[in-house]
Design an enzyme around this catalytic site. Structure first.
Site, mmCIF file in Angstrom:
data_model
loop_
_atom_site.group_PDB
_atom_site.id
_atom_site.type_symbol
_atom_site.label_atom_id
_atom_site.label_comp_id
_atom_site.label_asym_id
_atom_site.label_seq_id
_atom_site.Cartn_x
_atom_site.Cartn_y
_atom_site.Cartn_z
ATOM 1 N N ASP A 81 83.169 -14.802 22.756
ATOM 2 C CA ASP A 81 83.700 -13.765 23.649
ATOM 3 C C ASP A 81 84.007 -12.469 22.874
ATOM 4 O O ASP A 81 84.544 -11.516 23.430
ATOM 5 C CB ASP A 81 84.962 -14.308 24.348
ATOM 6 N N GLY A 82 83.714 -12.445 21.566
ATOM 7 C CA GLY A 82 83.909 -11.217 20.802
ATOM 8 C C GLY A 82 85.309 -11.103 20.229
ATOM 9 O O GLY A 82 85.850 -12.064 19.677
ATOM 10 N N THR A 86 90.109 -12.523 17.099
ATOM 11 C CA THR A 86 88.743 -13.012 17.293
ATOM 12 C C THR A 86 88.728 -14.072 18.393
ATOM 13 O O THR A 86 89.643 -14.882 18.507
ATOM 14 C CB THR A 86 88.172 -13.585 15.979
ATOM 15 N N ASP A 140 75.867 -22.985 13.509
ATOM 16 C CA ASP A 140 77.032 -23.427 12.738
ATOM 17 C C ASP A 140 78.021 -22.263 12.676
ATOM 18 O O ASP A 140 77.666 -21.187 12.201
ATOM 19 C CB ASP A 140 76.573 -23.847 11.327
ATOM 20 N N GLY A 171 88.138 -16.902 0.677
ATOM 21 C CA GLY A 171 88.122 -15.711 -0.181
ATOM 22 C C GLY A 171 86.714 -15.406 -0.652
ATOM 23 O O GLY A 171 86.224 -14.267 -0.528
ATOM 24 N N GLY A 187 85.626 -15.967 19.196
ATOM 25 C CA GLY A 187 84.350 -16.676 19.155
ATOM 26 C C GLY A 187 83.273 -15.908 19.912
ATOM 27 O O GLY A 187 83.128 -14.686 19.737
ATOM 28 N N GLY A 192 84.756 -21.347 0.827
ATOM 29 C CA GLY A 192 86.116 -20.875 0.532
ATOM 30 C C GLY A 192 86.306 -19.527 1.204
ATOM 31 O O GLY A 192 85.435 -18.652 1.121
ATOM 32 N N ASP A 247 85.071 -15.377 8.464
ATOM 33 C CA ASP A 247 85.037 -14.685 7.169
ATOM 34 C C ASP A 247 84.089 -13.495 7.215
ATOM 35 O O ASP A 247 84.390 -12.421 6.687
ATOM 36 C CB ASP A 247 84.610 -15.665 6.065
HETATM 37 O O1 RIB Z 1 86.217 -20.180 6.716
HETATM 38 C C1 RIB Z 1 85.307 -21.148 6.318
HETATM 39 C C2 RIB Z 1 85.731 -21.776 5.032
HETATM 40 O O2 RIB Z 1 86.924 -22.495 5.239
HETATM 41 C C3 RIB Z 1 84.761 -22.775 4.468
HETATM 42 O O3 RIB Z 1 83.777 -22.187 3.642
HETATM 43 C C4 RIB Z 1 85.647 -23.743 3.735
HETATM 44 O O4 RIB Z 1 85.538 -23.678 2.348
HETATM 45 C C5 RIB Z 1 87.055 -23.413 4.197
HETATM 46 O O5 RIB Z 1 87.754 -22.794 3.220
#
Ligand code: RIB
Length: 293
Positions: free
Chosen positions: A217-218, A213, A239, A41, A215, A39, A245
């Site tokens: 490329d910074g 952002t 991954d 948040g 990826g 998630g 986030d």
């Molecule tokens: O940004 C990645 C997140 O997007 C995952 O953890 C998934 O839950 C989605 O909300």
């Protein structure tokens, strides 16, 4: 220690590793399945906590097995959950994620996340008033995103709006953000632009400063003046889930050091996060970030 308040979603990620993505109507055999706490948040809250911030999360969970597990996981990270509400008549959010070749496909079912209301945000005013930086994304209802932007702005706090998943938003809302942190695709959607327009031109005409952002490329960032580039850090990608986030969390945690330094650390933290499987399971600690840099 920076104080970061996050408004956003909490999901259980149902992750399948596959040799490739299935075509529409096709069934293929996967290699592995795992459940990972996620998630946007919750991920940003966990990443900020691991990077040394004092963190509070405003969000919602169902009163189900996933909810119990996610709540316990967030508590273990030392995150304040006073403003995470539980609903007995609703499940917790989920994200069905397929990972193939280091890329991912994600389908989110918001469930309890759809019940985060402006009243809940306003009820957390004292917590928001204690923040050095506020983070909000778009997996909770848009009226709650708006409430966060308005209240954060009224309180004089820097609100970082991570517009993911992207939707076009009123310019008036965007002006309330201290920084917008889209990727190139999200920035075009956010501004209602054609995908063909150069991202630097889009950054120049966004109504708030953009940290974009890119990826591997910074990132590019602009706070007045010309857009500047922070190159990415070279790593072996396992991954990418949760990389954005991690980037946002680090930006919030290190914002007080100035934008160029915060963006550099955010790129480094995001690079570390993609070297491991899973969103929260891949997020680095402060010690790991310091050692990497
Ligand atoms: O940004 C990645 C997140 O997007 C995952 O953890 C998934 O839950 C989605 O909300």
């Amino acid at each position: 220690m920076a104080r970061v308040v996050v408004v956003g979603s909490i999901n259980m990620d149902l992750v399948t590793l596959a040799p490739r993505f299935a075509e529409p109507g096709e069934t293929i055999l996967g290699e592995r399945f795992l459940t990972v706490h996620g998630g946007k948040g919750a991920n940003q809250a966990v990443a900020a906590a691991r990077l040394g911030a004092d963190v509070a999360l405003i969000g919602a969970l169902g009163d189900d097995a996933f909810g119990n597990e996610l709540h316990a996981g967030l508590a273990r990270e030392g995150i304040s959950l006073e403003h995470v509400v539980r609903f007995v008549d609703c499940g917790s959010g989920t994200a069905s994620i397929t990972v193939a070749g280091g890329e991912n496909h994600i389908v989110v079912v918001p469930a309890a996340n759809a019940r985060v209301t402006p009243a809940q945000i306003e009820g957390a005013q004292a917590t928001l008033a204690s923040a050095d930086a506020i983070l909000v994304q778009m997996e909770v209802p848009l009226e709650s995103v708006e409430a966060t932007l308005r209240l954060g702005h009224k309180l004089g706090k820097p609100v970082i709006l991570n517009p993911a998943p992207a939707q076009k938003l009123p310019m008036e809302w965007l002006k309330l953000a201290r920084y917008l942190t889209p990727n190139q695709h999200e920035l075009a959607i956010l501004l209602g632009a054609s995908g063909e327009e150069d991202f630097r031109a889009l950054m120049q005409r966004a109504p708030a400063p953009v940290v974009l952002t890119r990826g591997g490329d910074g990132a590019w960032f602009r706070d007045g003046g010309e857009p500047q580039h922070q190159p990415g850090f070279k790593v072996d990608v396992v991954d990418t889930t949760g990389a954005g986030d991690t980037f946002n969390a680090a930006l919030a945690v290190f914002l007080h050091e100035g934008l160029p330094g915060a963006v550099r650390k955010a790129c480094a933290a995001a690079a570390l996060s993609v070297t491991r499987l899973g969103a929260q399971s891949g997020m680095p600690t402060r010690a790991e970030l310091d050692a990497f840099l």
